[in-house]
Design a protein around this motif. Structure first.
Motif, PDB file in Angstrom:
ATOM      1  N   UNK A 210       0.931  -1.265   0.096  1.00 10.77           N
ATOM      2  CA  UNK A 210       0.311   0.195   0.055  1.00 10.77           C
ATOM      3  C   UNK A 210       0.815   1.330  -0.079  1.00 10.77           C
ATOM      4  N   UNK A 211       0.456   2.237  -0.476  1.00 12.42           N
ATOM      5  CA  UNK A 211       0.914   3.688  -0.625  1.00 12.42           C
ATOM      6  C   UNK A 211      -0.291   4.650  -0.002  1.00 12.42           C
ATOM      7  N   UNK A 212       0.242   5.111   1.184  1.00 13.26           N
ATOM      8  CA  UNK A 212      -0.703   5.971   1.814  1.00 13.26           C
ATOM      9  C   UNK A 212      -0.904   7.359   1.091  1.00 13.26           C
ATOM     10  N   UNK A 213      -2.041   7.953   1.146  1.00  9.21           N
ATOM     11  CA  UNK A 213      -2.563   9.108   0.232  1.00  9.21           C
ATOM     12  C   UNK A 213      -1.769  10.180   0.809  1.00  9.21           C
ATOM     13  N   UNK A 214      -1.261  11.068   0.220  1.00  4.81           N
ATOM     14  CA  UNK A 214      -1.429  11.334  -1.412  1.00  4.81           C
ATOM     15  C   UNK A 214      -0.344  10.482  -2.249  1.00  4.81           C
ATOM     16  N   UNK A 215       0.626   9.995  -1.577  1.00  9.12           N
ATOM     17  CA  UNK A 215       1.563   9.224  -2.087  1.00  9.12           C
ATOM     18  C   UNK A 215       2.800   9.897  -2.777  1.00  9.12           C
ATOM     19  N   UNK A 216       2.931  11.076  -2.555  1.00  9.47           N
ATOM     20  CA  UNK A 216       4.146  11.987  -3.224  1.00  9.47           C
ATOM     21  C   UNK A 216       5.435  11.376  -2.560  1.00  9.47           C
ATOM     22  N   UNK A 217       5.509  10.418  -1.605  1.00 10.43           N
ATOM     23  CA  UNK A 217       6.809   9.973  -1.231  1.00 10.43           C
ATOM     24  C   UNK A 217       6.526   8.412  -1.257  1.00 10.43           C
ATOM     25  N   UNK A 218       7.516   7.359  -2.053  1.00 15.28           N
ATOM     26  CA  UNK A 218       7.144   6.096  -2.146  1.00 15.28           C
ATOM     27  C   UNK A 218       8.738   5.468  -1.989  1.00 15.28           C
ATOM     28  N   UNK A 219       9.598   6.227  -1.341  1.00 19.61           N
ATOM     29  CA  UNK A 219      10.744   5.504  -1.454  1.00 19.61           C
ATOM     30  C   UNK A 219      10.778   4.102  -0.617  1.00 19.61           C
ATOM     31  N   UNK A 220       9.943   3.909   0.555  1.00 19.58           N
ATOM     32  CA  UNK A 220      10.087   2.683   1.007  1.00 19.58           C
ATOM     33  C   UNK A 220       9.561   1.547   0.310  1.00 19.58           C
ATOM     34  N   UNK A 221       8.306   1.853  -0.314  1.00 21.76           N
ATOM     35  CA  UNK A 221       7.561   0.936  -0.881  1.00 21.76           C
ATOM     36  C   UNK A 221       8.374   0.333  -2.279  1.00 21.76           C
ATOM     37  N   UNK A 222       9.306   1.300  -2.870  1.00 22.01           N
ATOM     38  CA  UNK A 222       9.748   0.864  -3.974  1.00 22.01           C
ATOM     39  C   UNK A 222      11.226   0.002  -3.727  1.00 22.01           C
ATOM     40  N   UNK A 223      11.756   0.496  -2.406  1.00 20.11           N
ATOM     41  CA  UNK A 223      12.652  -0.431  -1.986  1.00 20.11           C
ATOM     42  C   UNK A 223      12.311  -1.935  -1.569  1.00 20.11           C
ATOM     43  N   UNK A 224      11.050  -1.903  -1.127  1.00 20.05           N
ATOM     44  CA  UNK A 224      10.512  -3.191  -0.904  1.00 20.05           C
ATOM     45  C   UNK A 224      10.407  -3.990  -2.277  1.00 20.05           C
ATOM     46  N   UNK A 225      10.078  -3.323  -3.243  1.00 20.62           N
ATOM     47  CA  UNK A 225       9.750  -3.783  -4.693  1.00 20.62           C
ATOM     48  C   UNK A 225      11.061  -4.362  -5.222  1.00 20.62           C
TER      49      UNK A 225
END
Lengths: 443, 297, 355
Positions: A210-225
């Motif tokens: 998940x990416x929390x709203x509004x989603x203008x920061x996704x560093x951690x999510x994409x490191x997980x990817x």
């Protein structure tokens, strides 16, 4: 005291305007209320879609003199994409025009939910194209709601088919890994159960991030990817989350041509801000981009040459959102035509007659060609059972400058989706004590 | 370990991004005691104005100057029309006025330049540095490093400005005590105008950096939400606090999302910074660098 | 002349302690209630009842709740919408999971759940003040919405996370017509407003105001700060919770957690500041202003200026005028609309001989 007088005056003005506007209706005009939004974070989508839609209705008025002589009129109501404002707009538009508002298309899932009960009471069909309540595709439980063309679940099965085709067959999906990056909201969560079901069916693994709203920061999510090392990424984003995701993918070195977005992730507004990083990104869509379709050309010739166009930024004509608005226009106008064929040509249709028009709407490829929209949108056939009508999507790829169509229309996996829809609709029917219609008795 | 470092570095660098916006808040709060909620809208307005001017075919540097000019005008207008008539009002009324200002500025920006989303290319790629990637396996974005560099320059410039210029000293005097500053002949309104102009400049820089990262669009206003916990943590009145707060919030948020998020279903970065700021506050109620407040009856 | 309290003597303690000690006020409030209970349902159109009166009342209740916390007890909160969400989702679950649960009890329990959550998030207020405290309530705002989205149990595992409120039935009577819904909401709001009015002039209310004006001084004179502040959080959240339940049950019907976002919290904060901080009537005036103004602007733009302005400019103009008017009101009357009423009362006291 002066201030108080002013207050009083404005209060009087409100009440007089609110009451008088209902009287101004004219006969032999089909009224369509537009709960639009043109401010704030949602303005980019709203101005494009409502612009295209209004332009198409203007085209029908200018070129054909209306639908069988019945002119189309419309009025906007600013919702700001806010549920409470949407309800107010619904109530305000309801009683306008000769026969009141005859179709409500809020372009917001939240507002869809908020007026769901009301449309059935007021007998106004609600059309939600590519958003809204998925299980409303079951027309037996939701006679007044038409989530047309395709819903999120159908779209998702088509996406898996597309990925399967890219891998060289559905059987090749076994052992693959797909990451589902989703907007952490009701909208984003909706495809999770379906993806899980498909993962089981085809033997791939799926990871939901998940990416929390509004989603203008996704560093951690994409490191997980990057840690997960998936074969594909499904992007179920909204707004600023999309370009951010594409950029973050570039940052961790994930290939963009292995990223597939939903149609709320697949407009120019989502790729242009990401710059070069967006090259190769793929998105599903029930309408394609491009200004060289006859229907868009006709709008330019008949509407914009007469300076009656709705778009201020003419460069956006032919963009994904604009064309989606044209699709809204086509479906609305064709439903009026269908209803008129049954209830009398050249007459103004009321809400109930419009509902019949939507439920019996059939736009085949021949008709699409006549409309100048061949390949522009999928053909559709709505029935009492199936309010979705199509379920087909095309996949487009961003080449750095514009969207290029990758595939032909890809069908949804109805065998998987339909039972889930029926199950969910039945649950709703039970909760609300609704007895589903018997479709064999509808005509 | 390598992954941990990568998350940590990424977090620290995105913390710098939050600090940009927090800095604008600090400047205005320091000088006028106003919690300027419109800072996010100002970031959006600045970036959109810059890109809009750029689209007209104006060269980069001139566009930058023009956008800065627009921000100065906005700042002066705010001081004249909003703040001056509201001197001596309770802080909450001033806070509300800035929310009103937020609506106004958001509407103005989109009415002037339209709602479409724009890209912004500052010429620096948002890609990992290759040799570092090869040597250590840790990806550090060039763009993020550039942003950190800009932040360092900005903070140094602001610190020098406050420390060594006449205006800067006057500004600190005003921040300490309005009345005393007025009585020794410091023109309060001029100082406020300058502060709003400087805050406008900081908003412009923040808008350019964020805009280049995510596109110039309405969502730039949401950056203010990320700046709030930073502000709380660092204290409303401290420039270095804004930077340190940003680093702490950025890194802890990312580490929490990666290491804790998996257990609770993820998406916790929407509230984690606030809870963390809260935890800090319980220990130090005035923030890390805030001035200690003594209550007297 | 018209509004003169001179000559109204109180012979008993009871008469001296009534909520509205001045006769003109009593008559006024009775007229107002008669108007609201009889005239409005009789004459207002369906549009007015459904789209304006019900949300106006619901937001008034929420504003009342926030006003207790912020206006009377002086604790700034930016999380009112989250407490509304707690009330809405709790009421829904009480109705869903307990057979035969009476509607009003479910509303009250929803309010109680909100009150409990409010106490939990109010705990930091014992140590943190002012804008720093706002962050605690912001934490509540984001955390509660996240939790309601994340845990499927709250929404009865619906795939989209939304809840559909049950039908409103009390003692076999179905509240489904616009008039019935309006009257139900009005009754609840009227009772709770009177309760609030009574509360703020009692010892509890006085303790709140003492804490608001200077908590150290209040502590010195023997007011239990912790108890007083937490009580304010509890009562305020209770009001917001009931408002949330009404928002879901009587107004929207179906709600999603994201509907209770920060924007809604801000909207409620606007209401009390425009209406008047620390005033019961201010909550109603502010709610009327914030509910009606955008609609008024939109009607004005769509009907009167239709075609004159390009649509996006027209919409953005609304936003600008809205923001501008808020600033204008804060400048002209920083104490809110309720203050205007007080000024009017002063004038009426002297009228028609102003000198």
């Amino acid at each position: 005291m002066q201030l108080k007088t002013k207050l009083l005056l404005s209060a009087v003005a409100v009440s007089s305007v609110l009451t008088s506007s209902a009287v101004l209706a004219q006969a032999s005009e089909q009224f369509i209320g537009l709960p639009s939004y043109r401010v704030g974070a949602y303005a980019a989508g709203g101005s494009g879609i409502y612009g295209g839609w209004i332009d198409y209705m203007a085209l029908v008025n200018e070129r054909d003199g209306g639908v069988n002589g019945v002119k189309l009129t419309w009025e906007e109501c600013e919702t700001e994409y806010n549920n409470a404002r949407g309800v107010e707009c619904y109530e305000r538009l309801k009683s306008k025009g000769a026969s009141g508002n005859t179709v409500f298309q809020p372009l917001s899932t939240g507002i869809t939910y908020s007026v769901l009960d009301k449309v059935a009471q007021d007998k106004i069909p609600m059309v939600t194209i590519g958003y809204g309540r998925t299980d409303a595709s079951d027309g037996r439980v939701f006679p007044w709601v038409f989530p047309m063309l395709t819903n999120y679940w159908s779209q998702n099965t088509a996406k898996i088919k597309f990925i399967g085709a890219k891998e060289g067959g559905m059987d090749k999906l076994k052992g693959k890994k797909i990451v589902n990056i989703y907007h952490d909201s009701a909208y984003g969560k909706e495809t999770i159960p379906l993806l899980d079901a498909q993962a089981k069916k085809y033997g791939f693994t799926v990871v939901h991030i998940p990416v929390s709203h509004p989603g203008n920061e996704q560093q951690s999510q994409w490191l997980r990817v990057r840690q997960e090392k998936p074969d594909w990424v499904i992007l179920r984003g909204w707004g600023v989350m999309n370009p951010t995701a594409i950029k973050a993918a570039a940052k961790v070195g994930f290939p963009r041509d292995k990223m597939v977005g939903v149609w709320w992730s697949g407009a120019e507004e989502d790729t242009i801000p990401a710059g070069d990083a967006a090259k190769g990104f793929i998105a599903a869509g029930f309408n394609v981009a491009g200004a060289n379709y006859p229907v868009v050309k006709a709008i330019q010739d008949n509407v914009y040459k007469k300076n009656k166009g709705n778009m201020e930024d003419k460069a956006r004509i032919g963009s994904v959102y604009y064309n989606r608005g044209v699709v809204h226009g086509i479906i609305t106008v064709e439903a009026i035509r269908t209803a008129q064929a049954k209830f009398g040509k050249g007459k103004v249709m009321n809400g109930e007659q419009m509902r019949w028009g939507f439920e019996n709407l059939a736009i085949d490829s021949k008709r699409l060609k006549e409309l100048g929209a061949e390949g522009f949108m999928p053909d559709l056939k709505v029935t009492c059972l199936d309010h979705e009508g199509s379920g087909k999507v095309k996949f487009q790829q961003w080449d750095g400058k514009q969207w290029k169509v990758l595939t032909d229309w890809i069908d949804a996996d109805k065998e998987l989706v339909r039972p889930m829809i029926e199950e969910s609709a039945a649950k709703y029917a039970k909760e609300k004590n609704i007895t589903p219609r018997d479709c064999s008795k509808e005509g | 370990m390598q992954f941990f470092l990568e998350v940590l570095i990424g977090g620290l660098l995105s913390g710098v991004m939050y600090s940009f916006v927090a800095l604008g808040f600090v400047l205005i709060y320091k000088a006028s005691g106003v919690f300027n909620f419109a800072q996010g809208a100002m970031v959006f307005f600045a970036a959109l104005t810059f890109v809009g001017i750029l689209e007209l075919g104006v060269p980069f540097w001139i566009a930058l100057v023009l956008a800065f000019g627009a921000m100065v005008l906005l700042g002066i207008g705010t001081e004249r029309i909003v703040l001056r008539p509201m001197v001596n009002q309770p802080p909450i009324a001033l806070f509300m006025a800035t929310i009103g200002l937020t609506f106004f500025v958001e509407g103005l920006a989109q009415a002037m330049w339209g709602a479409s989303v724009r890209g912004l290319d500052l010429g620096i790629q948002d890609e990992p540095i290759e040799w570092m990637m090869e040597a250590t396996g840790i990806g550090v974005s060039k763009f993020d490093l550039f942003a950190a560099g800009v932040a360092a320059v900005l903070v140094t410039a602001l610190a020098l400005f406050f420390q060594y210029t006449r205006v800067g000293r006057a500004l600190r005097a005003v921040a300490d005590d309005h009345q005393a500053a007025l009585s020794i002949g410091i023109p309060l309104q001029t100082i406020w105008r300058i502060v709003w102009a400087v805050a406008g400049f900081v908003a412009l820089v923040a808008g350019l950096i964020w805009g280049a990262r995510n596109g110039v669009q309405f969502a730039l206003t949401f950056t203010a939400l990320k700046a709030l916990p930073v502000l709380i943590l660092g204290g409303f009145t401290s420039v270095p606090g804004a930077i340190v707060g940003g680093l702490i919030i950025g890194s802890s948020e990312k580490l929490a999302e990666v290491y804790l998020g998996a257990y609770v279903g993820g998406g916790i970065d929407s509230w984690f910074p606030y809870v963390m700021a809260l935890a800090f506050l319980l220990i130090r109620p005035e923030g890390l660098f805030g001035e200690k407040h003594i209550d007297r009856v | 002349m018209l509004y003169r309290e001179a000559g109204q003597f109180k012979a008993t303690y009871a008469a001296d302690q009534q909520i509205f000690p001045i006769r003109q006020d009593r008559i006024g409030i009775q007229l107002l209630l008669a108007l609201a209970f009889v005239a409005v349902p009789l004459f207002a159109s369906e549009y007015w009842l459904k789209a304006i009166m019900v949300p106006f009342l619901v937001f008034s209740l929420a504003a009342l709740g926030l006003n207790i916390l912020t206006g009377y007890a002086g604790q700034l909160s930016l999380g009112s919408a989250a407490f509304m969400a707690v009330g809405a989702f709790a009421s829904y679950n009480f109705m869903l999971r307990i057979d035969g649960m009476p509607l009003l009890v479910a509303f009250a329990l929803g309010g109680l759940m909100a009150a409990l959550v409010g106490i939990a998030f109010g705990l930091p207020s014992l140590r943190i003040k002012g804008f720093y405290l706002a962050v605690a309530t912001l934490a509540a705002q984001f955390f509660i919405v996240w939790l309601l989205t994340k845990v499927g149990w709250f929404s009865n595992d619906s795939s989209s996370g939304v809840i559909t409120a049950q039908e409103m039935v009390i003692l076999g009577y179905r509240f489904d017509s616009p008039q019935a819904k309006y009257l139900l909401v009005l009754s609840i709001v009227a009772v709770m407003a009177l309760m609030a009015k009574n509360m703020v002039r009692s010892s509890v209310g006085r303790a709140w105001m003492a804490v608001r004006d200077m908590d150290v001084a209040a502590e010195v004179i023997g007011i239990r700060i912790m108890y007083t502040k937490l009580l304010a959080f509890a009562v305020s959240s209770f009001y917001c919770g009931v408002a949330g339940a009404l928002y879901a049950f009587a107004y929207l019907g179906t709600v999603e957690p994201e509907g209770f976002n920060l924007d809604l919290s801000f909207k409620i904060l606007f209401m009390i500041i425009i209406g008047g901080v620390g005033s019961i009537s201010g909550a109603f005036l502010g709610s009327a202003f914030i509910v009606l103004l955008p609609i008024f602007l939109d009607v004005l733009v769509q009907d009167v200026f239709a075609g004159l302005l390009s649509p996006s400019i027209a919409s953005n103009m609304q936003l600008m005028v809205f923001g501008g008017l808020i600033i204008f009101f804060l400048i002209v009357e920083p104490h809110g609309l309720a203050r205007l009423w007080q000024i009017a009362k002063e004038k009426l006291r002297l009228w028609p001989f102003p000198h």
